[in-house]
Motif scaffolding. Structure first.
Motif, short mmCIF file in Angstrom:
data_model
loop_
_atom_site.label_atom_id
_atom_site.label_comp_id
_atom_site.label_asym_id
_atom_site.label_seq_id
_atom_site.Cartn_x
_atom_site.Cartn_y
_atom_site.Cartn_z
N MET A 1 0.89 -1.06 -0.04
CA MET A 1 -0.11 0.13 -0.17
C MET A 1 0.91 1.11 0.06
O MET A 1 1.77 1.12 0.75
N PHE A 2 0.60 2.16 -0.90
CA PHE A 2 1.19 3.48 -0.77
C PHE A 2 0.11 4.67 -0.80
O PHE A 2 -0.85 4.57 -1.30
N PHE A 3 0.75 5.81 -0.69
CA PHE A 3 -0.23 7.17 -0.80
C PHE A 3 0.29 8.12 -1.60
O PHE A 3 1.30 7.92 -1.87
N LEU A 4 -0.42 8.68 -2.50
CA LEU A 4 -0.12 9.93 -3.27
C LEU A 4 -1.02 11.18 -2.63
O LEU A 4 -2.25 10.89 -2.70
N ARG A 5 -0.24 12.07 -2.26
CA ARG A 5 -0.84 13.18 -1.83
C ARG A 5 -0.40 14.53 -2.53
O ARG A 5 0.78 14.53 -2.74
N GLN A 6 -1.48 15.17 -2.80
CA GLN A 6 -0.94 16.28 -3.62
C GLN A 6 -1.73 17.62 -3.17
O GLN A 6 -2.90 17.33 -2.57
N ILE A 7 -1.04 18.50 -3.04
CA ILE A 7 -1.66 20.03 -2.24
C ILE A 7 -1.61 20.98 -3.13
O ILE A 7 -0.43 21.36 -4.04
N TRP A 8 -2.47 21.86 -3.53
CA TRP A 8 -2.56 22.84 -4.31
C TRP A 8 -3.67 23.89 -4.02
O TRP A 8 -4.40 23.43 -3.04
N LYS A 9 -3.58 25.06 -4.53
CA LYS A 9 -4.51 26.13 -4.10
C LYS A 9 -5.57 26.45 -5.29
O LYS A 9 -5.09 26.77 -6.45
N ASP A 10 -6.65 26.53 -5.11
CA ASP A 10 -7.61 27.01 -5.96
C ASP A 10 -8.64 27.93 -5.42
O ASP A 10 -9.56 27.83 -4.58
N GLN A 60 -10.33 26.86 4.14
CA GLN A 60 -10.98 28.13 3.76
C GLN A 60 -10.23 29.00 2.82
O GLN A 60 -10.93 29.73 2.01
N ASP A 61 -9.04 28.99 2.87
CA ASP A 61 -8.37 29.83 1.81
C ASP A 61 -8.19 29.14 0.48
O ASP A 61 -7.86 29.89 -0.51
N GLY A 62 -9.03 28.24 0.02
CA GLY A 62 -9.20 27.32 -1.12
C GLY A 62 -7.89 26.30 -1.48
O GLY A 62 -7.70 25.84 -2.53
N LYS A 63 -7.12 26.10 -0.31
CA LYS A 63 -5.99 25.12 -0.39
C LYS A 63 -6.68 23.60 -0.38
O LYS A 63 -7.56 23.49 0.23
N ILE A 64 -6.35 22.64 -1.38
CA ILE A 64 -6.99 21.60 -1.57
C ILE A 64 -5.98 20.51 -1.12
O ILE A 64 -4.78 20.57 -1.63
N MET A 65 -6.17 19.54 -0.48
CA MET A 65 -5.36 18.33 -0.14
C MET A 65 -6.17 16.96 -0.84
O MET A 65 -7.20 16.96 -0.33
N TYR A 66 -5.47 16.46 -1.70
CA TYR A 66 -6.21 15.46 -2.29
C TYR A 66 -5.19 14.01 -1.87
O TYR A 66 -3.88 14.14 -1.87
N SER A 67 -5.66 13.01 -1.38
CA SER A 67 -4.93 12.09 -0.97
C SER A 67 -5.66 10.62 -1.72
O SER A 67 -6.91 10.40 -1.44
N LEU A 68 -4.71 10.06 -2.07
CA LEU A 68 -5.07 8.79 -2.79
C LEU A 68 -4.25 7.55 -1.92
O LEU A 68 -2.99 7.69 -1.77
N ARG A 69 -4.87 6.66 -1.54
CA ARG A 69 -4.49 5.26 -0.95
C ARG A 69 -4.60 4.39 -2.12
O ARG A 69 -5.67 3.86 -2.42
N TYR A 70 -3.57 3.69 -2.35
CA TYR A 70 -3.60 2.62 -3.48
C TYR A 70 -3.15 1.56 -2.92
O TYR A 70 -1.76 1.47 -2.63
N ALA A 71 -3.81 0.48 -2.92
CA ALA A 71 -3.55 -0.99 -2.47
C ALA A 71 -3.49 -2.23 -3.25
O ALA A 71 -4.45 -2.05 -4.03
N VAL A 72 -2.54 -2.86 -3.21
CA VAL A 72 -2.53 -4.05 -3.82
C VAL A 72 -3.16 -5.13 -3.15
O VAL A 72 -2.58 -5.43 -1.90
N VAL A 73 -4.24 -5.60 -3.66
CA VAL A 73 -4.86 -6.55 -2.53
C VAL A 73 -4.96 -7.93 -3.19
O VAL A 73 -4.65 -8.23 -4.34
N GLY A 74 -5.14 -9.20 -2.42
CA GLY A 74 -5.28 -10.28 -2.81
C GLY A 74 -3.88 -11.15 -3.13
O GLY A 74 -4.01 -12.07 -3.49
#
Length: 94
Positions: A1-10, A60-74
């Motif tokens: 399992m690993f995570f991809l996290r991205q942060i940006w402002k909109d 509140q200021d429009g900052k966005i945190m996108y977090s994706l957990r990607y797991a190899v299962v089975g």
């Protein structure tokens, strides 16, 4: 399992002064309604069964945190350890 996290402002999603909450967490279906950076994994893991879980947090200021957990299962533990040791994953953006 690993995570991809991205942060940006909109600034279009800023809500300062409208709500008291410091952030709002959105579920997966919300993602289709916002702009996302065009990041992708260069190495295809389609030969492995995977599961993705994601969430989006908007501040509140429009900052966005996108977090994706990607797991190899089975996979058996031995196979999973071998996959982790031998797989290099490259993240690219256009």
């Amino acid at each position: 399992m690993f995570f991809l996290r991205q942060i940006w402002k909109d600034s279009r999603l800023a809500y300062q002064g409208l709500l008291d909450n410091p952030s709002i967490t959105m579920k997966q279906h919300f993602v289709q309604h916002i702009w996302l950076p065009d990041a992708f994994f260069d190495k295809d893991l389609s030969d492995h069964k995977t599961r993705e879980d994601l969430f989006v947090r908007i501040y509140q200021d429009g900052k966005i945190m996108y977090s994706l957990r990607y797991a190899v299962v089975g996979l058996e533990i031995k196979r999973l350890v071998k996959l982790i040791k031998t797989t290099t994953i490259y993240l690219k953006s256009k």
